[in-house]
Design an enzyme around this catalytic site. Structure first.
Site, PDB file in Angstrom:
ATOM      1  N   THR A  86       0.876  -1.175   0.000  1.00 44.59           N
ATOM      2  CA  THR A  86       0.000   0.000   0.000  1.00 44.59           C
ATOM      3  C   THR A  86       0.911   1.223   0.000  1.00 44.59           C
ATOM      4  O   THR A  86       1.659   1.428   0.957  1.00 44.59           O
ATOM      5  CB  THR A  86      -0.878   0.029   1.271  1.00 44.59           C
ATOM      6  OG1 THR A  86      -1.608  -1.197   1.338  1.00 44.59           O
ATOM      7  CG2 THR A  86      -1.845   1.192   1.231  1.00 44.59           C
ATOM      8  N   LYS A 161      -7.858   1.430  -3.050  1.00 47.27           N
ATOM      9  CA  LYS A 161      -7.483   1.061  -1.670  1.00 47.27           C
ATOM     10  C   LYS A 161      -7.693   2.248  -0.711  1.00 47.27           C
ATOM     11  O   LYS A 161      -8.287   2.089   0.357  1.00 47.27           O
ATOM     12  CB  LYS A 161      -6.013   0.611  -1.662  1.00 47.27           C
ATOM     13  CG  LYS A 161      -5.409   0.384  -0.300  1.00 47.27           C
ATOM     14  CD  LYS A 161      -5.650  -0.991   0.224  1.00 47.27           C
ATOM     15  CE  LYS A 161      -5.172  -1.116   1.668  1.00 47.27           C
ATOM     16  NZ  LYS A 161      -5.453  -2.405   2.247  1.00 47.27           N
ATOM     17  N   LYS A 236      -1.872   4.910   8.719  1.00 49.88           N
ATOM     18  CA  LYS A 236      -1.056   4.984   7.482  1.00 49.88           C
ATOM     19  C   LYS A 236      -1.977   5.164   6.271  1.00 49.88           C
ATOM     20  O   LYS A 236      -1.745   6.040   5.428  1.00 49.88           O
ATOM     21  CB  LYS A 236      -0.232   3.698   7.323  1.00 49.88           C
ATOM     22  CG  LYS A 236       0.462   3.621   5.978  1.00 49.88           C
ATOM     23  CD  LYS A 236       1.060   2.263   5.647  1.00 49.88           C
ATOM     24  CE  LYS A 236       1.492   2.274   4.176  1.00 49.88           C
ATOM     25  NZ  LYS A 236       2.037   1.012   3.711  1.00 49.88           N
TER      26      LYS A 236
HETATM   27  P1  NAD Z   1       6.084  -5.651   7.318  1.00 50.05           P
HETATM   28  O1  NAD Z   1       6.745  -4.472   7.924  1.00 50.05           O
HETATM   29  O2  NAD Z   1       5.799  -6.859   8.146  1.00 50.05           O
HETATM   30  O3  NAD Z   1       6.932  -6.141   6.025  1.00 50.05           O
HETATM   31  C1  NAD Z   1       7.648  -5.300   5.174  1.00 50.05           C
HETATM   32  C2  NAD Z   1       8.976  -6.001   4.857  1.00 50.05           C
HETATM   33  O4  NAD Z   1       9.698  -5.220   3.918  1.00 50.05           O
HETATM   34  C3  NAD Z   1       9.876  -6.152   6.095  1.00 50.05           C
HETATM   35  O5  NAD Z   1      10.207  -7.520   6.281  1.00 50.05           O
HETATM   36  C4  NAD Z   1      11.108  -5.305   5.757  1.00 50.05           C
HETATM   37  O6  NAD Z   1      12.303  -5.839   6.266  1.00 50.05           O
HETATM   38  C5  NAD Z   1      11.081  -5.357   4.237  1.00 50.05           C
HETATM   39  N1  NAD Z   1      11.853  -4.274   3.624  1.00 50.05           N
HETATM   40  C6  NAD Z   1      11.930  -2.965   3.993  1.00 50.05           C
HETATM   41  N2  NAD Z   1      12.749  -2.301   3.159  1.00 50.05           N
HETATM   42  C7  NAD Z   1      13.194  -3.205   2.246  1.00 50.05           C
HETATM   43  C8  NAD Z   1      14.056  -3.114   1.120  1.00 50.05           C
HETATM   44  N3  NAD Z   1      14.616  -1.953   0.762  1.00 50.05           N
HETATM   45  N4  NAD Z   1      14.286  -4.240   0.416  1.00 50.05           N
HETATM   46  C9  NAD Z   1      13.720  -5.425   0.747  1.00 50.05           C
HETATM   47  N5  NAD Z   1      12.883  -5.567   1.815  1.00 50.05           N
HETATM   48  C10 NAD Z   1      12.630  -4.459   2.546  1.00 50.05           C
HETATM   49  O7  NAD Z   1       4.740  -5.101   6.662  1.00 50.05           O
HETATM   50  P2  NAD Z   1       3.462  -5.964   6.191  1.00 50.05           P
HETATM   51  O8  NAD Z   1       2.461  -5.998   7.287  1.00 50.05           O
HETATM   52  O9  NAD Z   1       3.946  -7.225   5.552  1.00 50.05           O
HETATM   53  O10 NAD Z   1       2.860  -4.973   5.082  1.00 50.05           O
HETATM   54  C11 NAD Z   1       3.439  -4.863   3.789  1.00 50.05           C
HETATM   55  C12 NAD Z   1       2.576  -3.929   2.960  1.00 50.05           C
HETATM   56  O11 NAD Z   1       1.240  -4.435   2.900  1.00 50.05           O
HETATM   57  C13 NAD Z   1       2.459  -2.507   3.541  1.00 50.05           C
HETATM   58  O12 NAD Z   1       2.477  -1.589   2.471  1.00 50.05           O
HETATM   59  C14 NAD Z   1       1.115  -2.528   4.251  1.00 50.05           C
HETATM   60  O13 NAD Z   1       0.520  -1.251   4.331  1.00 50.05           O
HETATM   61  C15 NAD Z   1       0.327  -3.451   3.343  1.00 50.05           C
HETATM   62  N6  NAD Z   1      -0.807  -4.135   4.008  1.00 50.05           N
HETATM   63  C16 NAD Z   1      -0.631  -4.718   5.228  1.00 50.05           C
HETATM   64  C17 NAD Z   1      -1.708  -5.378   5.820  1.00 50.05           C
HETATM   65  C18 NAD Z   1      -1.555  -6.040   7.172  1.00 50.05           C
HETATM   66  O14 NAD Z   1      -2.589  -6.412   7.769  1.00 50.05           O
HETATM   67  N7  NAD Z   1      -0.342  -6.226   7.686  1.00 50.05           N
HETATM   68  C19 NAD Z   1      -2.952  -5.406   5.185  1.00 50.05           C
HETATM   69  C20 NAD Z   1      -3.086  -4.843   3.915  1.00 50.05           C
HETATM   70  C21 NAD Z   1      -1.996  -4.198   3.343  1.00 50.05           C
END
Ligand code: NAD
Length: 289
Positions: A86, A161, A236
């Site tokens: 997102t 979204k 966010k």
């Molecule tokens: P998270 O923080 O658990 O995962 C993000 C991952 O990206 C981390 O493991 C981090 O180490 C990695 N990362 C950061 N910078 C990086 C880079 N330069 N190269 C490679 N990896 C890198 O977050 P999440 O909960 O998995 O969410 C991911 C996305 O999905 C976000 O944009 C969030 O808004 C969206 N989202 C999350 C949910 C939820 O319920 N968690 C629901 C819908 C959408």
């Protein structure tokens, strides 16, 4: 397909594992974690090289942009960059333009369904991009999700979204403040649910995710407001909605107010780490100012 999967956090890891279980050849990369369920590359560029599809699932637009700068130049002509994070609409469109200038397909395809949907392969994808990009991603959407909607050109997935989650933030606040008012008027919460869930005040927040414990279907309210969908993530998404509204010159007063309330809750009260429906105890504990 040969897939590079970049960003293996709470959402990305189970999504990547589902693709691997379905028979795709998945190579992962993450700067922080190294799940032992997948072969891992040493860099984002290495994960992206010679792949049919590169999927990103990253925290925000700035990180997406830096990963895109690294991976787009090494991707094979005609390959697809599929961003499921997102992020803000403007970054999604900028990355799509960059991909297209390099002869690549791209789609923004943020998800709804949370961590449960990611592990269960039941996410909903809202996608922006060309027909060719959507068609190439479609078999992967089928594995990782239960539904994918092609919302139009690049950026429209992120647009869908932020609009959806702006409605969700606003209706959750309205539902919580109405329960707090009902309490103070001496109206029993179960009676309130009976009436509203079958009347014109119904919504997903009331009917499917009721913020009052012990009422309606099972929800985070029944588990001491453990997320679920954390208030921090709602903040966010609301901020992204207001960034989009500013960029598009749209008047969204309720979205702005919901953003301010969640900011207060998460950053100045005790809302961080709680489910976004924990706005109910917040309102119950407050008085009219
Ligand atoms: P998270 O923080 O658990 O995962 C993000 C991952 O990206 C981390 O493991 C981090 O180490 C990695 N990362 C950061 N910078 C990086 C880079 N330069 N190269 C490679 N990896 C890198 O977050 P999440 O909960 O998995 O969410 C991911 C996305 O999905 C976000 O944009 C969030 O808004 C969206 N989202 C999350 C949910 C939820 O319920 N968690 C629901 C819908 C959408």
């Amino acid at each position: 397909m040969k897939i590079g999967f970049i960003g293996l956090g709470n959402m990305g890891a189970p999504m990547a594992e589902n693709l691997a279980k379905a028979g795709h050849e998945v190579t992962g990369f993450d700067t922080m974690t190294k799940p032992d369920t997948l072969p891992m590359a040493g860099s984002a560029a290495e994960a992206a090289k010679d792949k049919d599809v590169v999927i990103t699932m990253l925290p925000n637009g700035a990180i997406l942009q830096s990963v895109a700068d690294e991976v787009l130049p090494v991707m094979s002509k005609g390959a697809l960059l599929l961003d499921c994070s997102t992020v803000d609409v403007d970054t999604a469109r900028a990355v799509a333009d960059q991909a297209s200038a390099q002869g690549l397909l791209s789609a923004d395809a943020p998800v709804s369904g949370g961590i449960g949907g990611a592990s269960g392969g039941t996410l909903t994808f809202m996608a922006g991009g060309s027909d060719a990009a959507f068609e190439k991603a479609a078999p992967l959407f089928e594995i990782m999700g239960q539904k994918a909607v092609h919302c139009g050109p690049s950026g429209n997935g992120q647009a869908a979204k932020v609009c959806n989650n702006m409605i969700l933030g606003v209706t959750m606040i309205a539902t919580c403040e109405a329960f707090a008012l009902a309490d103070k008027l001496g109206l029993d919460r179960a009676r309130m649910f009976d009436v509203v869930s079958t009347s014109s005040g119904y919504s997903w927040s009331m009917n499917a995710y009721c913020p009052a414990p012990g009422i309606g279907p099972q929800s985070p309210a029944d588990n001491d407001y453990q997320p679920g969908f954390a208030a921090d993530l709602m903040l966010k998404d609301l901020r992204l909605s207001q960034q989009a509204a500013t960029s598009a010159d749209a008047d969204t007063p309720m979205g702005q107010h919901a953003t301010d309330l969640y900011a207060e809750f998460v950053e100045r009260e005790d809302g961080a780490g709680k489910d976004f429906s924990a706005m109910l105890p917040r309102f119950v504990s407050r008085r009219r100012s």
